[in-house]
Enzyme design. Structure first.
Site, mmCIF file in Angstrom:
data_model
loop_
_atom_site.group_PDB
_atom_site.id
_atom_site.type_symbol
_atom_site.label_atom_id
_atom_site.label_comp_id
_atom_site.label_asym_id
_atom_site.label_seq_id
_atom_site.Cartn_x
_atom_site.Cartn_y
_atom_site.Cartn_z
ATOM 1 N N VAL A 80 0.810 -1.225 0.000
ATOM 2 C CA VAL A 80 0.000 0.000 0.000
ATOM 3 C C VAL A 80 0.843 1.274 0.000
ATOM 4 O O VAL A 80 0.326 2.335 -0.315
ATOM 5 C CB VAL A 80 -0.974 0.033 1.182
ATOM 6 C CG1 VAL A 80 -2.075 -0.968 1.022
ATOM 7 C CG2 VAL A 80 -0.238 -0.166 2.496
ATOM 8 N N ARG A 82 2.672 2.122 -2.117
ATOM 9 C CA ARG A 82 2.645 2.622 -3.497
ATOM 10 C C ARG A 82 1.533 3.638 -3.712
ATOM 11 O O ARG A 82 1.513 4.351 -4.696
ATOM 12 C CB ARG A 82 2.470 1.462 -4.470
ATOM 13 C CG ARG A 82 3.699 0.595 -4.585
ATOM 14 C CD ARG A 82 3.471 -0.506 -5.579
ATOM 15 N NE ARG A 82 4.691 -1.279 -5.778
ATOM 16 C CZ ARG A 82 4.798 -2.277 -6.635
ATOM 17 N NH1 ARG A 82 3.776 -2.624 -7.367
ATOM 18 N NH2 ARG A 82 5.930 -2.928 -6.765
ATOM 19 N N ASP A 83 0.564 3.680 -2.805
ATOM 20 C CA ASP A 83 -0.543 4.622 -2.945
ATOM 21 C C ASP A 83 -0.245 5.992 -2.340
ATOM 22 O O ASP A 83 -0.957 6.946 -2.601
ATOM 23 C CB ASP A 83 -1.802 4.069 -2.259
ATOM 24 C CG ASP A 83 -2.485 3.005 -3.089
ATOM 25 O OD1 ASP A 83 -2.328 3.032 -4.315
ATOM 26 O OD2 ASP A 83 -3.157 2.150 -2.514
ATOM 27 N N ILE A 84 0.806 6.062 -1.527
ATOM 28 C CA ILE A 84 1.028 7.308 -0.776
ATOM 29 C C ILE A 84 1.128 8.513 -1.699
ATOM 30 O O ILE A 84 0.470 9.521 -1.503
ATOM 31 C CB ILE A 84 2.308 7.209 0.079
ATOM 32 C CG1 ILE A 84 2.041 6.332 1.302
ATOM 33 C CG2 ILE A 84 2.750 8.595 0.546
ATOM 34 C CD1 ILE A 84 3.241 6.178 2.191
ATOM 35 N N ARG B 316 -3.130 0.085 -10.014
ATOM 36 C CA ARG B 316 -3.029 1.192 -10.967
ATOM 37 C C ARG B 316 -1.755 0.983 -11.766
ATOM 38 O O ARG B 316 -0.731 0.592 -11.221
ATOM 39 C CB ARG B 316 -2.960 2.539 -10.244
ATOM 40 C CG ARG B 316 -4.143 2.845 -9.402
ATOM 41 C CD ARG B 316 -4.136 4.319 -8.992
ATOM 42 N NE ARG B 316 -2.856 4.730 -8.471
ATOM 43 C CZ ARG B 316 -2.486 4.569 -7.224
ATOM 44 N NH1 ARG B 316 -3.299 4.008 -6.383
ATOM 45 N NH2 ARG B 316 -1.312 4.972 -6.818
#
Lengths: 126, 366
Positions: A80, A82-84, B316
């Protein structure tokens, strides 16, 4: 209690407000929508009706604690962290993560790879 | 001795496998990365060879000029544009549009053929008693003066189609027409900034949150004056959505659209091989945990899907292709590129960039 009647203006306003709230809850239950008195309330993710979940970004600044658009975790980036950056740059929600465009453009200056070195993200004090 | 021989065999096999992942006609890839750099990636080495610092901030979009000599990078931190010389890999000009309490927000755009003006859709944010945010406007940025020189209202009916962020743009090679590819195709006269034609072809939905549009990820176009991509169209009676390939002649404003089949939930643009005969896209069906992704290989002369292969996709991602058309790239929301063979559609290698890439897309130059 049903035998009690409001006798002054303030009591009548309270009575009216309670009646309106009860009617709104009944209408919302019939349509499946979130009752108005719950819109700003704290609710569990499993609770029905489901809470509104901002898509993609974390609700608190805690990398690893995040939900996807469906309220689960299956649609998150893996890992997660990678979402920051997507939250930081595109969401503009300074409560969850620092806001790149307005207040904290240097938050990630020392962190090129969030998954590997997110501990290098800067500290932001309001 | 036997173990040593085996070790050498393994090392050779691993080396050959890594070499196999390298394109035959290697190119240089440029990618936007956090916090404010452009990565220069050498396909022949499978490694980042240089980082170009962008003083105006974080890159969100890149456009290669039609002659392949310049890369126009838009940045979000200070709403800037930086122009990179593709050969020397140096920043040759840069400026920011933000001016104190007056700011401009834009996402991508396209330069005119002369490299003087940059066309985009902007929002103005002015701090008065309260912050005032304008409607989306057509904006023309003078790349020589480094400022916004013209704006014009977008007609109300067109706002929904192209008013959002990350709409893709192209300019005809004579500089007369600006094309905006969003929920429909709108052709704008660059002299008056008025829409002169509208085509009911929609860019398919992207493959993730960051791919709502295609600003930084307009497919690599190798023929100036033409644009070939996948679009969705709906029949006027029961509104059944079909996807197909559309070919635009940007100067004459002529196009043809060949329907191929029912439109899937999402498609990630079209990457076309240098000979113009083969094309690839990524099709996504399902959402969240039920999301499944497939490469679709299309034969352009016959407009037929000739091969499909499922691959484990990220939440994504972006989709790209090597300069020689032999490799397919899956990248974005991460620090690596997954390399697939375009013939077999199998994973060949994963290249570590050592740096998270932004959604600015990928530009390939020889």
């Amino acid at each position: 209690m049903k035998h009690l009647r409001a006798i002054n203006k303030k009591a009548r306003r309270i009575d009216d407000a309670v009646t309106q709230m009860e009617e709104a809850i009944e209408a919302a239950a019939a349509s499946g929508a979130t009752p108005p008195e719950m819109e700003e309330d704290v609710v569990a993710l499993q609770q029905a009706p489901r809470p509104h979940v901002p898509m993609g970004c974390t609700l608190s600044f805690s990398p690893g604690w995040e939900v996807d658009a469906g309220g689960g975790t299956a649609g998150l980036c893996q890992p997660v962290e990678r979402d920051i950056y997507d939250c930081y740059v595109t969401c503009f929600w300074p409560v969850q993560v620092p806001d790149h465009v307005n207040y904290s453009p240097d938050w990630a200056s020392n962190c090129a790879t969030a998954t590997k070195d997110w501990r290098n993200l800067d500290l932001v004090f309001p | 001795m036997r173990r040593a021989t085996q070790a050498i065999r393994f090392a050779l096999a691993a080396g050959l496998a890594a070499l196999g992942a390298l394109p035959v006609q290697a190119a240089t890839l440029f990618m936007g990365a956090y916090p404010d750099v452009l990565l220069v990636f050498d396909e022949s080495k499978g490694a980042v060879t240089q980082k170009i610092k962008l003083d105006t901030g974080l890159p969100t979009s890149m456009t290669l000029s039609d002659d392949g000599k310049r890369i126009y990078v838009s940045t979000i931190t200070t709403s800037g544009i930086e122009v990179i010389d593709a050969a020397s890999r140096k920043v040759i000009s840069k400026f920011s549009l933000n001016d104190g309490s007056n700011r401009v927000r834009f996402w991508g755009g396209v330069p005119d053929p002369a490299g003087r003006y940059f066309y985009t859709v902007i929002s103005k944010i002015d701090k008065e008693i309260d912050r005032k945010v304008s409607k989306p406007l057509y904006g023309v940025i003078d790349l020589k003066l480094g400022k916004l020189v013209r704006t014009a209202d977008i007609e109300k009916d067109d706002e929904k189609a192209i008013g959002g962020y990350r709409v893709a743009f192209k300019v005809s090679s004579d500089g007369k027409y600006l094309y905006a590819f969003g929920e429909k195709v709108i052709i704008i006269d660059t002299a008056t900034l008025k829409a002169i034609d509208r085509i009911d072809l929609a860019k398919p939905e992207g493959t993730g949150l960051e791919n709502v549009g295609f600003g930084g990820a307009l497919e690599t176009l190798r023929t100036p004056g033409q644009y070939v991509s996948v679009f969705n169209a709906a029949d006027p009676y029961i509104h059944n959505k079909m996807f197909g390939v559309a070919r635009f002649d940007l100067n004459s404003r002529q196009f043809d659209f060949t329907p191929i089949g029912p439109a899937p939930a999402a498609m990630a643009g079209l990457e076309v091989t240098p000979d113009g005969k083969q094309a690839y896209t990524v099709v996504t069906n399902g959402t969240l945990g039920a999301k499944r992704c497939e490469f679709w290989h299309m034969d352009l002369p016959t407009n037929a899907v000739v091969d499909k292969a499922e691959f484990p996709c990220r939440s994504r991602f972006r989709f790209g292709m090597s300069m020689d058309g032999r490799k397919l790239y899956i990248y974005g929301a991460s620090f690596d590129i997954e390399v697939y063979d375009a013939k077999t559609l199998k994973l060949e290698a994963t290249w570590d960039l050592g740096n998270d890439a932004t959604g600015a897309g990928m530009v390939a130059v020889p």
